[in-house]
Design an enzyme around this catalytic site. Structure first.
Site, short mmCIF file in Angstrom:
data_model
loop_
_atom_site.label_atom_id
_atom_site.label_comp_id
_atom_site.label_asym_id
_atom_site.label_seq_id
_atom_site.Cartn_x
_atom_site.Cartn_y
_atom_site.Cartn_z
N HIS A 56 0.85 -1.19 0.00
CA HIS A 56 0.00 0.00 0.00
C HIS A 56 0.88 1.23 0.00
O HIS A 56 2.11 1.13 0.05
CB HIS A 56 -0.98 -0.01 1.17
CG HIS A 56 -0.35 0.04 2.53
ND1 HIS A 56 0.44 -0.98 3.04
CD2 HIS A 56 -0.40 0.98 3.52
CE1 HIS A 56 0.83 -0.67 4.26
NE2 HIS A 56 0.34 0.52 4.56
N HIS A 58 1.34 3.97 2.05
CA HIS A 58 1.81 4.74 3.19
C HIS A 58 3.33 4.91 3.15
O HIS A 58 4.06 3.99 2.77
CB HIS A 58 1.37 4.10 4.51
CG HIS A 58 -0.08 4.31 4.80
ND1 HIS A 58 -0.79 3.52 5.67
CD2 HIS A 58 -0.98 5.23 4.33
CE1 HIS A 58 -2.04 3.94 5.73
NE2 HIS A 58 -2.17 4.98 4.93
N ASP A 60 5.72 4.91 5.24
CA ASP A 60 6.63 4.00 5.94
C ASP A 60 6.77 2.65 5.23
O ASP A 60 7.51 1.79 5.69
CB ASP A 60 6.18 3.80 7.40
CG ASP A 60 4.78 3.24 7.54
OD1 ASP A 60 3.92 3.56 6.70
OD2 ASP A 60 4.54 2.48 8.49
N HIS A 61 6.09 2.51 4.09
CA HIS A 61 6.20 1.28 3.30
C HIS A 61 6.80 1.52 1.92
O HIS A 61 7.20 0.56 1.26
CB HIS A 61 4.82 0.63 3.15
CG HIS A 61 4.28 0.08 4.43
ND1 HIS A 61 4.25 -1.26 4.73
CD2 HIS A 61 3.74 0.71 5.51
CE1 HIS A 61 3.73 -1.45 5.93
NE2 HIS A 61 3.41 -0.26 6.43
N HIS A 114 -7.64 -0.88 5.01
CA HIS A 114 -6.61 -0.01 5.60
C HIS A 114 -6.33 1.15 4.65
O HIS A 114 -6.26 2.31 5.06
CB HIS A 114 -5.35 -0.82 5.85
CG HIS A 114 -4.25 -0.08 6.53
ND1 HIS A 114 -4.35 0.36 7.84
CD2 HIS A 114 -3.03 0.31 6.10
CE1 HIS A 114 -3.23 0.98 8.17
NE2 HIS A 114 -2.41 0.97 7.13
N ASP A 133 -0.25 -4.08 6.11
CA ASP A 133 -0.99 -3.62 7.29
C ASP A 133 -2.44 -4.10 7.28
O ASP A 133 -3.30 -3.51 7.93
CB ASP A 133 -0.95 -2.10 7.38
CG ASP A 133 0.43 -1.57 7.76
OD1 ASP A 133 1.35 -2.39 7.93
OD2 ASP A 133 0.58 -0.34 7.88
N HIS A 171 4.29 -4.60 10.63
CA HIS A 171 4.71 -3.97 11.89
C HIS A 171 4.83 -4.99 13.02
O HIS A 171 4.22 -6.06 12.98
CB HIS A 171 3.69 -2.91 12.32
CG HIS A 171 3.63 -1.72 11.43
ND1 HIS A 171 4.39 -0.59 11.62
CD2 HIS A 171 2.89 -1.49 10.30
CE1 HIS A 171 4.12 0.29 10.67
NE2 HIS A 171 3.22 -0.23 9.86
#
Length: 268
Positions: A56, A58, A60-61, A114, A133, A171
């Site tokens: 996805h 985001h 942090d990915h 998400h 996530d 995570h």
């Protein structure tokens, strides 16, 4: 062919996954939020990166995509619905689309909820599910861009995979998720054993992942909503348990998780 999956910690609680074909010296990376983390292992192993998978959009990915693409020129595959959020994508995929790396043949599973296009990647030859996530050990992701019905549908698609599938989540939330799961179902012996295992691993600063999907089916409250024994547990806790609307039940449970004192960080 011989394949290795490395679990690479990044930021406060992210995991980046590096899958390497040790015979050919090739690698793919899943959700590289931090390029330096992946680069270190690639250089130490003298591996050539040919593929980046993004579950996805985001930051942090995906934030390491650009640097890794500049260094190695890998193809980037991610959710087709999130093309506008992920730069440099060679191909967008949706549920059922094939994904290949070296001799591995996998496919994308739609797991939106998400984010609007969130996908997971399943590679049966190595029994690996990279679920970003969408699904966590003993938990699931927050509903940011989708509906409870969408996330429930995606989680059920993941639950249908074989029990010996190993799940690689985005995570390290297992200990926090265990607090909520145990508050709901304190008599679950499998859950108590998994929580103790996770605590012991984290005490040694080791990842609690991967974990088998079979264990998650016995312990993760978000995968058990339609099980009669767990519905009785929910009723005792004052949560409605109506088997006729499982998506609504999921939404209520996710909302309860959001409000729980052990709730995970904002992006979870």
């Amino acid at each position: 062919m011989s394949f290795i999956i490395d679990v690479l910690p990044a930021f406060a609680d992210n995991y980046i996954y590096l899958v390497s074909d040790t015979d050919l010296g090739l690698a793919m990376v899943v959700d590289p939020g931090d390029a330096s983390v992946a680069l270190r292992t690639l250089q130490e192993r003298d591996l050539h990166l040919t593929l980046i998978l993004n579950t996805h959009h985001h930051a942090d990915h995906i934030s390491g995509n650009g640097k890794l693409q500049k260094e190695y020129g890998p193809a980037i595959i991610g959710p087709d619905k999130e093309r506008s959020h992920i730069s440099g994508m060679a191909r967008g995929v949706s549920g059922g689309d094939a994904v290949t790396f070296s001799t591995l043949r996998g496919h994308a599973i739609q797991t939106h909820g998400h984010t609007v296009g969130h996908i997971a990647f399943y590679f049966p030859q190595i029994k690996a599910l990279f679920c970003g996530d969408a699904l966590f050990s003993l938990g699931c992701g927050r509903l940011f861009e989708g509906t409870a019905a969408e996330m429930w549908e995606g989680l059920m698609a993941l639950r249908n995979l074989p029990d010996d599938t190993m799940i690689y989540c985005g995570h390290e939330y297992t200990e926090a998720n265990a607090l909520f799961a145990l508050a709901l179902d304190p008599a679950n012996e499998n859950l108590k054993a998994r929580a103790a295992e996770a605590a012991a691993l984290r005490k040694k600063k080791q990842p609690t992942l991967p974990v088998s999907l079979g264990m998650e089916k016995k312990t993760n409250p978000f995968l058990r909503i339609d099980q009669p024994d767990f519905q009785q547990v929910l009723k005792k806790k004052g949560l409605p348990a109506d088997d006729t609307d499982r998506a609504a039940m999921f939404g209520l449970l996710r909302s309860a998780r959001d409000k729980f004192k052990g709730a995970e960080t904002a992006m979870g």
